[in-house]
Write a protein that holds these residues in place. Structure first.
Motif: not given
Length: 315
Positions: A65-71, A73-80
């Motif tokens: 779950l922790l890597p899933l949450a991190l991935a 967030f990073l995916w969202w951050f890139d699009r943001w």
């Protein structure tokens, strides 16, 4: 292990070549390697935090779950950043699958390293509360810092000069693995010696724990015992020195059900401790320690006081 070591491992994995798989790979690897330590905030509870650390966030469910949450967030951050027009032009395309794979790999290195010291880890939490500890490395290993730090610096310098930047990182990883292997052999030899000492003293069902020392990675203290009676051999002693009682004031270990009644700190300590024993307190009562952490540097941080428990000398 300390967070610098975890971070260096994540960075070296990236510099070994995996950072080219997706944009934001390095944050996924470095943050992922440290992510299980989000439980560090529980130290505000003092002794009770011993039962909280290196458990749920280091277990199999969290490691997914922790890597899933991190991935995510990073995916969202890139699009943001892309929507705001601030996304760097040099960043590689971001692939969620690779972000998760790299964060997952980095997270797996965390419990692997934490297992290597005597503090231990509840690797199967929440399915099992059992502690595991490999007794291979001291919790802060300056030799690992030097080896991995040098490899990372050389890799980054070569990358800046457009050279082969993967080779130094891979060499550092190989060197670190070899160093860990050597330390595992040293621990195995010392624990075999400890088992022999236990046989000489006719100590049945004894646990043997090798304690790596800071800086002098080739030395080990030894603690051997069980059921509240522990013996210790200092690394600085002569090679043929036998085990000596860890203290001259050991008491019979109190009934854990009585000692921990209405004392969450005592219950937490007993849940965490792998080598507990009771010591007569000069002011009365007993203090419970752990034989793994009974040197002058650590004994004050790993103990609980039972003022109303009388000391019954251990015979």
């Amino acid at each position: 292990m300390d967070n610098l070591t975890h971070g260096l491992v994540g960075a070296l994995i990236g510099q070994a070549g995996l950072k080219r798989r997706t944009g934001l790979a390095m944050p996924a690897l470095i943050f992922g390697a440290n992510l299980p330590d989000i439980d560090a905030g529980c130290v505000v509870w003092g002794t009770e935090s011993l039962a909280m650390r290196r458990g749920l966030t280091h277990g199999p469910i969290a490691l997914v779950l922790l890597p899933l949450a991190l991935a995510g967030f990073l995916w969202w951050f890139d699009r943001w950043q892309a929507r705001r027009g601030t996304r760097p032009d040099t960043r590689l395309p971001v692939h969620f699958g690779w972000l998760f794979a790299l964060a997952f790999l980095a997270c797996l290195t965390h419990p692997a390293l934490d297992w290597m010291n005597v503090y231990g880890i509840r690797l199967l939490e929440p399915f099992s509360h059992r502690w595991f500890h490999g007794d291979i490395l001291f919790i802060i290993d300056v030799w690992l810092w030097a080896m991995m730090g040098l490899g990372l610096i050389l890799s980054l310098l070569r990358e800046k000069r457009r050279g082969n930047w993967r080779t130094p990182a891979r060499a550092a990883i190989a060197g670190a693995l070899a160093y860990i292997g050597v330390n595992a052999g040293i621990t195995a030899k010392n624990e075999a010696d400890g088992a022999l000492y236990a046989q000489m003293r006719e100590m049945t069902k004894s646990e043997v724990i090798a304690l790596p020392l800071p800086i002098e990675f080739w030395r080990r203290d030894l603690v051997v015992g069980g059921n509240g009676a522990w013996f210790k051999k200092e690394a600085i002693g002569p090679d043929d020195a036998l085990l000596a009682p860890i203290s001259d004031h050991i008491c019979k270990f109190p009934d854990p059900r009585i000692g921990s009644a209405n004392r969450p700190d005592v219950a937490a300590f007993l849940f965490w401790s792998q080598a507990p024993f009771a010591l007569r307190n000069p002011d009365g009562g007993v203090t419970i320690h752990d034989a793994r952490f009974f040197d002058e540097r650590t004994r004050g941080q790993f103990s609980v006081y039972l003022p109303d428990t009388p000391c019954i000398p251990l015979r």
